[in-house]
Design a protein around this motif. Structure first.
Motif, short mmCIF file in Angstrom:
data_model
loop_
_atom_site.label_atom_id
_atom_site.label_comp_id
_atom_site.label_asym_id
_atom_site.label_seq_id
_atom_site.Cartn_x
_atom_site.Cartn_y
_atom_site.Cartn_z
N ALA A 165 45.78 56.35 38.16
CA ALA A 165 45.98 54.92 38.43
C ALA A 165 44.78 54.33 39.17
N ASN A 166 44.36 53.15 38.73
CA ASN A 166 43.42 52.32 39.48
C ASN A 166 44.24 51.33 40.29
N LEU A 167 44.00 51.24 41.57
CA LEU A 167 44.86 50.41 42.39
C LEU A 167 44.06 49.65 43.44
N GLU A 168 44.74 48.66 44.01
CA GLU A 168 44.18 47.86 45.10
C GLU A 168 45.25 47.66 46.15
N VAL A 169 44.88 47.81 47.41
CA VAL A 169 45.77 47.48 48.51
C VAL A 169 45.56 46.00 48.84
N LEU A 170 46.64 45.21 48.76
CA LEU A 170 46.55 43.77 49.00
C LEU A 170 46.71 43.52 50.50
N LEU A 171 45.61 43.24 51.17
CA LEU A 171 45.66 43.00 52.61
C LEU A 171 46.30 41.64 52.89
N PRO A 172 47.06 41.52 53.97
CA PRO A 172 47.76 40.26 54.25
C PRO A 172 46.80 39.14 54.63
N GLY A 173 47.20 37.92 54.27
CA GLY A 173 46.42 36.74 54.65
C GLY A 173 45.34 36.41 53.65
N GLU A 174 45.02 35.11 53.55
CA GLU A 174 43.94 34.63 52.70
C GLU A 174 43.00 33.77 53.52
N THR A 175 41.71 33.89 53.26
CA THR A 175 40.71 33.08 53.94
C THR A 175 39.86 32.36 52.91
N GLN A 176 39.29 31.23 53.32
CA GLN A 176 38.45 30.44 52.43
C GLN A 176 37.05 31.06 52.37
N HIS A 177 36.57 31.30 51.16
CA HIS A 177 35.24 31.88 50.97
C HIS A 177 34.54 31.16 49.83
N VAL A 178 33.21 31.09 49.92
CA VAL A 178 32.39 30.57 48.83
C VAL A 178 32.21 31.69 47.81
N VAL A 179 32.53 31.41 46.54
CA VAL A 179 32.41 32.41 45.49
C VAL A 179 31.56 31.87 44.36
N VAL A 180 30.85 32.76 43.69
CA VAL A 180 30.03 32.43 42.52
C VAL A 180 30.27 33.50 41.48
N PRO A 181 29.94 33.22 40.21
CA PRO A 181 30.02 34.29 39.20
C PRO A 181 29.11 35.46 39.56
N GLU A 182 29.57 36.63 39.25
CA GLU A 182 28.79 37.82 39.61
C GLU A 182 27.43 37.85 38.92
N THR A 183 27.32 37.21 37.75
CA THR A 183 26.04 37.19 37.05
C THR A 183 24.99 36.34 37.75
N ALA A 184 25.41 35.53 38.72
CA ALA A 184 24.45 34.70 39.44
C ALA A 184 23.66 35.48 40.47
N ILE A 185 24.13 36.65 40.85
CA ILE A 185 23.48 37.43 41.91
C ILE A 185 22.41 38.34 41.30
N THR A 186 21.23 38.29 41.87
CA THR A 186 20.15 39.20 41.49
C THR A 186 20.06 40.28 42.57
N TYR A 187 20.28 41.52 42.19
CA TYR A 187 20.30 42.63 43.14
C TYR A 187 18.94 43.34 43.12
N THR A 188 18.31 43.42 44.28
CA THR A 188 17.02 44.11 44.41
C THR A 188 17.03 44.95 45.68
N LEU A 189 15.99 45.78 45.82
CA LEU A 189 15.87 46.59 47.03
C LEU A 189 15.62 45.73 48.26
N TYR A 190 15.08 44.54 48.05
CA TYR A 190 14.74 43.67 49.18
C TYR A 190 15.92 42.81 49.61
N GLY A 191 16.99 42.83 48.85
CA GLY A 191 18.16 42.03 49.18
C GLY A 191 18.69 41.31 47.96
#
Length: 380
Positions: free
Chosen positions: A269-295
């Motif tokens: 099974a692949n699972l997730e523990v749903l932690l209580p409470g929700e907070t407001q966060h800024v989200v973007v599509p994952e394809t928008a992020i460029t991952y490099t060694l520098y950050g």
């Protein structure tokens, strides 16, 4: 005459040189004009960063286990006389499953019961005689001990007879039988497996850093390969009070209802523990992020401004767009979205495709499909 010819020759050479110089100058002029024209805009896809409620989750992998499950075995050896169940059927608690041959034990029990009857008669006779002081107290004690011994022998043989008849210890689904009528079974031979799958446990491990976030009754959500696209929910029932020395992980157990017995013990099974409470966060599509060694970084689309701080427009009257490479701090990733903790504000437009062609300050144009998607109103 000679002087005249030389002058004509020099004039021709001068004309040729001037013609070549003019041609070269014209070529240089064309090259300069070409480089002075601004490069065309690079077509990219873009979406706006949005602020939305985000529930934190702890991902894990686990294994399903039966609420109750045993491999049924025999305690005493003997020959199978009758098989009282069918493979794969539902059985109830204390339902007979296997009857082993017990003729010898029954004969021994009859002998022991006869001896018990005689011991009881002699004990009653001795009690009346000891009251009249016709026998000694020690003789009466011997008769009492013989009666107790006879009772114990009968109880022992009854218990042995009971072990010759295998009963279901709990209700559940019995597996494929491993024995047939006439088989001789030695002690410990497996008859079949019995599993109570009305509920299932799921055991999984989480790193020790997650311990402060865990609590009994927290919800979990899992999926299995057998039912792609479906999710099942349960709740944590136990947290191991010890961290594993080798892995520095803590074991957690959750329970879930298993309607229609669709899930089986042993499934991955692949699972997730749903932690209580929700907070407001800024989200973007994952394809928008460029991952490099520098950050990690994103390309933010902005309107190009002139010296008067006014947007510069193109020949169609539309503001010219340029990109700014901005380093950001990211958080959880889920369902194609990633949380941006620092470096980006809600409403800013980021490039989601075409980053490989970009550099800081590059002139871009948003693709029509992406622009029309951004212009549509948000759907709650």
């Amino acid at each position: 005459m000679l002087l005249r010819r030389m002058l004509i020759m020099l004039g021709v050479v001068a004309l040729v040189v001037l013609a070549l110089a003019a041609y070269k100058g014209f070529s240089i002029y064309q090259q300069v004009q070409k480089f002075s024209v601004p490069p065309p805009a690079i077509s990219v896809d873009a979406e706006r960063a949005v602020e939305q409620p985000w529930q934190s989750r702890l991902p894990a992998i686990g294994s399903l286990k039966a609420f109750q499950g045993v491999d049924l075995t025999v305690e005493v050896g003997g020959t199978v006389r009758d098989v009282l169940f069918r493979s794969g059927e539902q059985v109830t608690q204390n339902q007979p499953l296997i009857q082993m041959d017990n003729d010898v034990e029954r004969a021994n029990l009859a002998t022991a019961e006869a001896a018990l009857g005689l011991a009881r008669v002699e004990f009653e006779r001795g009690r009346s005689l000891v009251n009249r002081q016709s026998i000694s107290k020690s003789e009466f004690d011997r008769l009492s001990a013989e009666l107790q011994q006879a009772n114990a022998s009968v109880a022992q043989l009854n218990a042995l007879l009971a072990k010759k008849r295998i009963l279901a210890p709990f209700a559940g689904t019995i597996g494929i039988r491993q024995v047939d009528v006439g088989d001789y079974l030695s002690s410990g031979t497996i008859i079949a497996t019995l599993q109570d799958v009305s509920k299932l446990y799921v055991d999984f491990f989480l790193p020790e850093q997650a311990v402060p976030k865990l609590a009994v009754d927290e919800r979990i959500r899992l999926s299995v390969a057998a039912y792609p696209g479906e999710q099942f929910e349960g709740a944590i029932v136990a947290i191991n009070p010890k961290v594993e020395d080798a892995t520095r992980n803590v074991q957690v157990r959750a329970i879930l209802e298993n309607q229609d017995a669709r899930l089986l013990p042993g499934m991955f099974a692949n699972l997730e523990v749903l932690l209580p409470g929700e907070t407001q966060h800024v989200v973007v599509p994952e394809t928008a992020i460029t991952y490099t060694l520098y950050g990690n970084s994103v390309y933010v689309i902005e309107e190009k401004q002139g010296e008067d701080q006014q947007p510069i427009k193109d020949d169609k009257g539309q503001p010219q767009l340029v990109v700014e490479r901005r380093f950001v701090e990211t958080g959880e990733r889920r369902d194609g979205l990633v949380v941006v903790l620092k470096g980006l504000k809600a409403g800013e437009q980021v490039v989601t495709a075409g980053q490989l062609k970009l550099d800081n300050g590059a002139h871009v144009a948003i693709a029509e499909d992406s622009a029309s998607a951004n212009s549509q109103p948000d759907v709650e």
